[in-house]
Design a protein around this motif. Structure first.
Motif, mmCIF file in Angstrom:
data_model
loop_
_atom_site.group_PDB
_atom_site.id
_atom_site.type_symbol
_atom_site.label_atom_id
_atom_site.label_comp_id
_atom_site.label_asym_id
_atom_site.label_seq_id
_atom_site.Cartn_x
_atom_site.Cartn_y
_atom_site.Cartn_z
ATOM 1 N N UNK A 187 -4.000 -0.928 -3.868
ATOM 2 C CA UNK A 187 -3.378 -2.017 -3.236
ATOM 3 C C UNK A 187 -3.210 -3.346 -3.698
ATOM 4 N N UNK A 188 -2.179 -4.204 -3.384
ATOM 5 C CA UNK A 188 -2.234 -5.493 -3.762
ATOM 6 C C UNK A 188 -1.978 -6.314 -2.482
ATOM 7 N N UNK B 117 0.816 -1.168 -0.118
ATOM 8 C CA UNK B 117 0.097 0.102 0.009
ATOM 9 C C UNK B 117 0.747 1.214 0.103
ATOM 10 N N UNK B 118 0.221 2.464 -0.064
ATOM 11 C CA UNK B 118 0.994 3.552 -0.064
ATOM 12 C C UNK B 118 -0.042 4.796 0.718
ATOM 13 N N UNK B 119 0.556 5.777 1.361
ATOM 14 C CA UNK B 119 -0.406 6.695 1.888
ATOM 15 C C UNK B 119 -1.004 7.616 0.792
ATOM 16 N N UNK B 120 -0.453 7.776 -0.343
ATOM 17 C CA UNK B 120 -1.174 8.614 -1.087
ATOM 18 C C UNK B 120 -2.338 7.737 -2.130
ATOM 19 N N UNK B 121 -2.493 6.792 -1.747
ATOM 20 C CA UNK B 121 -3.415 5.714 -2.637
ATOM 21 C C UNK B 121 -4.808 5.423 -1.969
ATOM 22 N N UNK C 291 -7.589 3.823 -2.462
ATOM 23 C CA UNK C 291 -8.400 2.760 -2.153
ATOM 24 C C UNK C 291 -7.564 1.995 -0.748
ATOM 25 N N UNK C 292 -6.232 2.090 -0.943
ATOM 26 C CA UNK C 292 -5.411 1.698 0.191
ATOM 27 C C UNK C 292 -5.970 2.358 1.559
ATOM 28 N N UNK C 293 -6.112 3.523 1.557
ATOM 29 C CA UNK C 293 -6.834 4.381 2.875
ATOM 30 C C UNK C 293 -8.169 3.676 3.202
ATOM 31 N N UNK C 294 -8.830 3.476 2.130
ATOM 32 C CA UNK C 294 -10.262 2.912 2.411
ATOM 33 C C UNK C 294 -10.245 1.430 3.050
ATOM 34 N N UNK C 295 -9.124 0.779 2.663
ATOM 35 C CA UNK C 295 -9.012 -0.435 3.327
ATOM 36 C C UNK C 295 -8.493 -0.754 4.906
ATOM 37 N N UNK C 296 -7.837 0.267 5.177
ATOM 38 C CA UNK C 296 -7.005 0.302 6.299
ATOM 39 C C UNK C 296 -7.942 -0.132 7.573
ATOM 40 N N UNK C 297 -9.131 0.552 7.909
ATOM 41 C CA UNK C 297 -10.003 0.150 8.928
ATOM 42 C C UNK C 297 -10.438 -1.196 8.991
ATOM 43 N N UNK C 298 -10.643 -1.734 7.549
ATOM 44 C CA UNK C 298 -10.981 -3.120 7.775
ATOM 45 C C UNK C 298 -9.686 -4.046 7.936
ATOM 46 N N UNK C 299 -8.641 -3.702 7.654
ATOM 47 C CA UNK C 299 -7.679 -4.446 8.003
ATOM 48 C C UNK C 299 -7.202 -4.476 9.434
#
Length: 162
Positions: A123-124, A52-56, A58-66
């Motif tokens: 993210x991948x 992931x990256x802080x500028x991404x 969709x990455x930020x959207x998935x952080x709470x679920x992770x």
């Protein structure tokens, strides 16, 4: 949400994880706190490896679920590892992690940190089974429900001998 929509949504998430069934190399890495670790340190647990990256967005959207998934499973059967794929200094990354309540280990990527496989976009996420084999990869955001559904399906299939 109706039961059919929920089942369809979970099935779609499960299908998006393309089975890989290859052995993960013993990836070594240093987390944001400077602790050296190996992927094999987590043998016996499912490991969600998220690039992931802080500028991404969709990455930020998935952080709470992770974070939710990690908190529910870290003491029993699964963990999340977040590999940050950008040029950012450790102080900025640590501030981002604190401000966003990221509770799972975050690993700043550098030239020496090997990848589990290709990362065609962010993210991948790779899923490594308790035996150390990479069992799935998903390009795009994941959810705690989708990861749990995939793990439950895999465990059910292994119990039934499929």
């Amino acid at each position: 949400m109706t039961k059919m929509k929920r089942i369809t949504g979970i099935a779609a998430l499960v299908i998006l994880f393309a089975p890989l069934w290859v052995q993960a190399t013993d990836v070594s890495f240093t987390d944001l706190q400077g602790r050296e670790q190996k992927l094999s340190d987590y043998t016996g647990k499912w490991v969600v490896v998220n690039y992931w990256a802080t500028w991404c967005p969709p990455c930020l959207d998935e952080i709470p679920d992770l974070v939710d998934f990690h908190e529910r499973h870290k003491d029993s059967d699964a963990v999340v590892l977040g590999f940050n794929m950008e040029e950012i200094n450790r102080k900025q990354l640590a501030r981002f992690v604190d401000e966003n309540f990221v509770s799972y280990p975050v690993i700043p990527m550098d030239d020496d940190t090997p990848l589990l496989g290709s990362v065609p976009g962010l993210p991948t996420t790779y899923l490594v089974g308790p035996d150390g084999k990479i069992v799935a990869r998903k390009v795009g955001p994941v959810s705690a429900d989708g990861i749990e559904a995939y793990i439950n399906k895999s465990m059910a299939e292994s119990k039934s001998g499929q």
